[in-house]
Design a protein around this motif. Sequence first.
Motif, PDB file in Angstrom:
ATOM      1  N   CYS A  94       0.835  -1.210   0.000  1.00  0.00           N
ATOM      2  CA  CYS A  94       0.000   0.000   0.000  1.00  0.00           C
ATOM      3  C   CYS A  94       0.868   1.259   0.000  1.00  0.00           C
ATOM      4  O   CYS A  94       0.591   2.211  -0.732  1.00  0.00           O
ATOM      5  CB  CYS A  94      -0.906   0.033   1.231  1.00  0.00           C
ATOM      6  SG  CYS A  94      -2.313  -1.033   1.076  1.00  0.00           S
ATOM      7  N   LEU A  95       1.919   1.249   0.820  1.00  0.00           N
ATOM      8  CA  LEU A  95       2.789   2.428   0.892  1.00  0.00           C
ATOM      9  C   LEU A  95       3.451   2.698  -0.461  1.00  0.00           C
ATOM     10  O   LEU A  95       3.510   3.835  -0.923  1.00  0.00           O
ATOM     11  CB  LEU A  95       3.854   2.230   1.981  1.00  0.00           C
ATOM     12  CG  LEU A  95       3.341   2.265   3.422  1.00  0.00           C
ATOM     13  CD1 LEU A  95       4.448   1.859   4.394  1.00  0.00           C
ATOM     14  CD2 LEU A  95       2.827   3.667   3.774  1.00  0.00           C
ATOM     15  N   MET A  97       2.363   1.760  -3.385  1.00  0.00           N
ATOM     16  CA  MET A  97       1.349   2.188  -4.364  1.00  0.00           C
ATOM     17  C   MET A  97       0.888   3.629  -4.090  1.00  0.00           C
ATOM     18  O   MET A  97       0.594   4.374  -5.025  1.00  0.00           O
ATOM     19  CB  MET A  97       0.136   1.246  -4.348  1.00  0.00           C
ATOM     20  CG  MET A  97       0.438  -0.136  -4.870  1.00  0.00           C
ATOM     21  SD  MET A  97       1.106  -0.115  -6.554  1.00  0.00           S
ATOM     22  CE  MET A  97       2.453  -1.268  -6.412  1.00  0.00           C
ATOM     23  N   ASP A  98       0.840   4.010  -2.814  1.00  0.00           N
ATOM     24  CA  ASP A  98       0.493   5.403  -2.486  1.00  0.00           C
ATOM     25  C   ASP A  98       1.498   6.360  -3.132  1.00  0.00           C
ATOM     26  O   ASP A  98       1.139   7.366  -3.721  1.00  0.00           O
ATOM     27  CB  ASP A  98       0.504   5.617  -0.966  1.00  0.00           C
ATOM     28  CG  ASP A  98      -0.742   5.036  -0.301  1.00  0.00           C
ATOM     29  OD1 ASP A  98      -1.635   4.583  -1.044  1.00  0.00           O
ATOM     30  OD2 ASP A  98      -0.818   5.039   0.942  1.00  0.00           O
ATOM     31  N   GLU A 101       1.117   6.459  -6.881  1.00  0.00           N
ATOM     32  CA  GLU A 101      -0.079   7.215  -7.260  1.00  0.00           C
ATOM     33  C   GLU A 101       0.210   8.719  -7.220  1.00  0.00           C
ATOM     34  O   GLU A 101      -0.213   9.470  -8.104  1.00  0.00           O
ATOM     35  CB  GLU A 101      -1.215   6.879  -6.295  1.00  0.00           C
ATOM     36  CG  GLU A 101      -2.594   6.957  -6.920  1.00  0.00           C
ATOM     37  CD  GLU A 101      -3.639   6.349  -6.015  1.00  0.00           C
ATOM     38  OE1 GLU A 101      -4.149   5.282  -6.335  1.00  0.00           O
ATOM     39  OE2 GLU A 101      -3.926   6.941  -4.946  1.00  0.00           O
TER      40      GLU A 101
ATOM     41  N   MET B  94      -6.140  -7.780  -2.871  1.00  0.00           N
ATOM     42  CA  MET B  94      -5.751  -6.374  -2.898  1.00  0.00           C
ATOM     43  C   MET B  94      -4.716  -6.098  -3.998  1.00  0.00           C
ATOM     44  O   MET B  94      -4.898  -5.191  -4.807  1.00  0.00           O
ATOM     45  CB  MET B  94      -5.176  -5.963  -1.542  1.00  0.00           C
ATOM     46  CG  MET B  94      -4.737  -4.511  -1.497  1.00  0.00           C
ATOM     47  SD  MET B  94      -4.129  -4.055   0.114  1.00  0.00           S
ATOM     48  CE  MET B  94      -2.540  -4.840   0.132  1.00  0.00           C
ATOM     49  N   ARG B 103     -11.130   1.826  -9.570  1.00  0.00           N
ATOM     50  CA  ARG B 103     -10.944   2.856 -10.599  1.00  0.00           C
ATOM     51  C   ARG B 103     -11.818   2.596 -11.826  1.00  0.00           C
ATOM     52  O   ARG B 103     -12.060   3.499 -12.615  1.00  0.00           O
ATOM     53  CB  ARG B 103      -9.469   2.906 -11.036  1.00  0.00           C
ATOM     54  CG  ARG B 103      -8.555   3.528 -10.000  1.00  0.00           C
ATOM     55  CD  ARG B 103      -7.253   3.982 -10.656  1.00  0.00           C
ATOM     56  NE  ARG B 103      -6.257   4.317  -9.653  1.00  0.00           N
ATOM     57  CZ  ARG B 103      -5.263   3.528  -9.298  1.00  0.00           C
ATOM     58  NH1 ARG B 103      -5.116   2.353  -9.865  1.00  0.00           N
ATOM     59  NH2 ARG B 103      -4.394   3.911  -8.379  1.00  0.00           N
ATOM     60  N   ARG B 271      -7.029   4.348  -3.070  1.00  0.00           N
ATOM     61  CA  ARG B 271      -6.227   4.319  -1.842  1.00  0.00           C
ATOM     62  C   ARG B 271      -7.045   3.740  -0.679  1.00  0.00           C
ATOM     63  O   ARG B 271      -6.557   2.909   0.092  1.00  0.00           O
ATOM     64  CB  ARG B 271      -5.749   5.742  -1.515  1.00  0.00           C
ATOM     65  CG  ARG B 271      -4.792   5.797  -0.361  1.00  0.00           C
ATOM     66  CD  ARG B 271      -4.240   7.203  -0.161  1.00  0.00           C
ATOM     67  NE  ARG B 271      -3.248   7.194   0.888  1.00  0.00           N
ATOM     68  CZ  ARG B 271      -3.540   7.314   2.182  1.00  0.00           C
ATOM     69  NH1 ARG B 271      -4.790   7.475   2.554  1.00  0.00           N
ATOM     70  NH2 ARG B 271      -2.594   7.279   3.089  1.00  0.00           N
ATOM     71  N   ARG B 274      -7.340   0.050  -0.986  1.00  0.00           N
ATOM     72  CA  ARG B 274      -6.134  -0.675  -0.551  1.00  0.00           C
ATOM     73  C   ARG B 274      -6.079  -0.789   0.974  1.00  0.00           C
ATOM     74  O   ARG B 274      -5.956  -1.885   1.520  1.00  0.00           O
ATOM     75  CB  ARG B 274      -4.876   0.066  -1.033  1.00  0.00           C
ATOM     76  CG  ARG B 274      -4.614  -0.018  -2.505  1.00  0.00           C
ATOM     77  CD  ARG B 274      -3.195   0.417  -2.833  1.00  0.00           C
ATOM     78  NE  ARG B 274      -2.994   1.848  -2.684  1.00  0.00           N
ATOM     79  CZ  ARG B 274      -3.156   2.741  -3.659  1.00  0.00           C
ATOM     80  NH1 ARG B 274      -3.543   2.340  -4.852  1.00  0.00           N
ATOM     81  NH2 ARG B 274      -2.940   4.023  -3.455  1.00  0.00           N
ATOM     82  N   TRP B 275      -6.187   0.349   1.648  1.00  0.00           N
ATOM     83  CA  TRP B 275      -5.991   0.324   3.099  1.00  0.00           C
ATOM     84  C   TRP B 275      -7.130  -0.401   3.813  1.00  0.00           C
ATOM     85  O   TRP B 275      -6.934  -0.994   4.878  1.00  0.00           O
ATOM     86  CB  TRP B 275      -5.799   1.746   3.645  1.00  0.00           C
ATOM     87  CG  TRP B 275      -4.409   2.240   3.327  1.00  0.00           C
ATOM     88  CD1 TRP B 275      -4.054   3.109   2.351  1.00  0.00           C
ATOM     89  CD2 TRP B 275      -3.172   1.812   3.937  1.00  0.00           C
ATOM     90  NE1 TRP B 275      -2.688   3.271   2.315  1.00  0.00           N
ATOM     91  CE2 TRP B 275      -2.118   2.503   3.278  1.00  0.00           C
ATOM     92  CE3 TRP B 275      -2.856   0.931   4.962  1.00  0.00           C
ATOM     93  CZ2 TRP B 275      -0.783   2.322   3.624  1.00  0.00           C
ATOM     94  CZ3 TRP B 275      -1.502   0.759   5.318  1.00  0.00           C
ATOM     95  CH2 TRP B 275      -0.502   1.450   4.650  1.00  0.00           C
ATOM     96  N   VAL B 278      -6.095  -3.953   4.098  1.00  0.00           N
ATOM     97  CA  VAL B 278      -5.095  -4.216   5.147  1.00  0.00           C
ATOM     98  C   VAL B 278      -5.777  -4.307   6.514  1.00  0.00           C
ATOM     99  O   VAL B 278      -5.497  -5.205   7.319  1.00  0.00           O
ATOM    100  CB  VAL B 278      -4.003  -3.118   5.147  1.00  0.00           C
ATOM    101  CG1 VAL B 278      -3.029  -3.322   6.297  1.00  0.00           C
ATOM    102  CG2 VAL B 278      -3.244  -3.125   3.831  1.00  0.00           C
ATOM    103  N   GLY B 514      -4.304   3.650 -13.101  1.00  0.00           N
ATOM    104  CA  GLY B 514      -4.072   5.039 -12.700  1.00  0.00           C
ATOM    105  C   GLY B 514      -3.299   5.884 -13.702  1.00  0.00           C
ATOM    106  O   GLY B 514      -2.926   7.005 -13.382  1.00  0.00           O
TER     107      GLY B 514
END
Lengths: 106, 566
Positions: A94-95, A97-98, A101, B94, B103, B271, B274-275, B278, B514
């Motif tokens: 996630c980090l 991909m953040d 992005e 994920m 998206r 975003r 994704r989170w 988790v 994206g």
Amino acid sequence: MANDSRRSYKLEVWVTAICFIIVAVTGGFFSSIVVIMNETFFNQVPTPEGLVNSYGETMFVFKEHLAVWGFPLHYFLLIFLSWIGATLVGAIWCLVMDRLEEKQRA
Amino acid sequence: MEPRGEVFVLGLILSVIVLIISVMISVWARRLTRNLGDYYVAGRSIGALNNGLAMVSLALSLITFIGLTALIIEGLYVAVAVYASFTAAFIGLMVLAAPYLRRHKSFTTMAFISERYDSKTLRYISVIVMMIVSVLYLAGNLKGIGIVFFFLLGVPEVVGIVVGGLVVTLYVTLGGMYGVTYNQTFQTIVLLFCLMFPVAIVMRALGASGWVFPPFGYGDMVPQMTEAVPHYFWAMVTHPVVYIAIFLGSFFGIIGLPHFVMRFFTVRDAREARWSTVICVFLVGLVNTTVYATGFAAVYYMQAEGVDIPSAAYDYVVFILVETLAGDSWLALAVAGSVAAGLSTVSGLLMIMGAGLIHDLYGTIKPEVDDEKKLKLSYGAMFFVGIAVIIFSLDPPEFILEAIMWSFGIAAAGLGVPIVLGIWWKRTNKYGVGAGMVVGSLIAFIGWIMIGYMGMDPVDIPFPFFANYFYGPLGWIKVIAVAVPISFILTIVVSWLTPPPPEELQRQVDEMHGWSDVDPKRYNSKILPVVIIILSIFIMYFMTYEPEGTDFPRLEGQEHTLRDRD
């Protein structure tokens, strides 16, 4: 710019592939390996008389020196990796991909 | 466990409170629903924490309370492996699908497949697959609520099924996705509280050194555990390919299960998608490892105290332990938690079935119908589906776990494969997807009909070549290790042999990832499909591998071993 875009694409694909492979190992391949490497994790001993019908003449018990916090190593790894391990892998992905992005937006 | 002769007042009160709050949340959420987008995807306004919590309750069906512990007590390492795989599968979902689907801006899995491949036929096929998968997944969940009512509250099973079913139908119909989401969040909090605390109390009563944190607090019980069930930790009770089949079913099945995927269409952006996953995987893992601890505690309890819990009562062992070692007030909490677990899963499934029928089926057949009419029809469809589910649940074909595993297999081959390839390989086209999803899901579905429904021995099913290798404990799971690889191989090979999809469809792949620009080289490499084909062939070939010196122990209901086959 084109190079940046190419680098970001490669980073996305590689990080995703690595993260997927790590969780896939926990998700099934790890237990398969334990089966194939049976003798590394288990000792073969005679089955107690009352259980012969269920388990056959011999049974397998885990090697006690391979225990972590009292749990057999492979069991501990399975539950630890599938839970804490998977959560960490997910958070790292996630980090990354953040960041990607943000780059894409810029 | 004997049914309670009298009504368990405290448990009944807490369960009714859970039901009433669920309806109240939906009545409140109804004010937020103004259009079709609000009804199906909560206006795409849900945050990561809320969505993560909602996903947890979707993932934890009643089997968490009544079913999984029984398998653990019976000494199946493979039961833990299934749930470990299921937990890790959320990360697979994920990294391979969740943010990209968000998206894409579809409402449902079926809409995604139809729009990505520009095919109405694929939309119809995916609706059929979705209905099969949802009904199988649903089988037993409402029945489970009835069982909880009967055994633990002293209320007749039919009353439990009808009351539970009506409450879910009411709050799904009234509140739409807003109601479902806030209800699932509420139910997750109830479930976590009602499972973690009673189990910790039970572990303390049994003297576990790490009772404060049950998931890893029972290591000192292991010697007694292995004395009672010597083969518990032995992974070799099944053929190694079974674990690979579990991986394929859970990882691609969770991507294909429309009620999980639909959650990602509700969040604000990629975003948050994704989170939220988790958060979900952390909490699902926490609950699952706590349930393993409960199974251990039961074996330890029987061994150390010399208590004999009959095997027919293993399904209720959470409640037996809590009642015996923690008391009635904790039992009431556990019962309320189990009711919440059952409701949440059913609600997610009702939502996707209603959306599939109106948005994907009716909306495609009659595209001229406006959104306002579709919204009105959605209320009716949701209510109709709910009633049909209640009637079906009065006599489901089988109980939860096996049906759920089959539904994962069908979803993986029929929906998971086209979603993953649609996101990661531009060259995938409608012909390939058509071939892969039809053949793959049919293999798994026919497998379920013959083995799961008709009760045939896996090695006797008329399946060329592979049936010989469906032997051994849980041999039927190997069907998934054929269905998913064949779905992948057919999709890739047929896509390669037919014309590539038009540029505007390939553009969708860049947009899902994206990118604001389009690069034909991105997500179009030959390496990925080649690697997938090689792995698929390897997995099917792996089925023929025979571990040296193996003689799998006989498990109940599984007659064939390597020795028998020879």
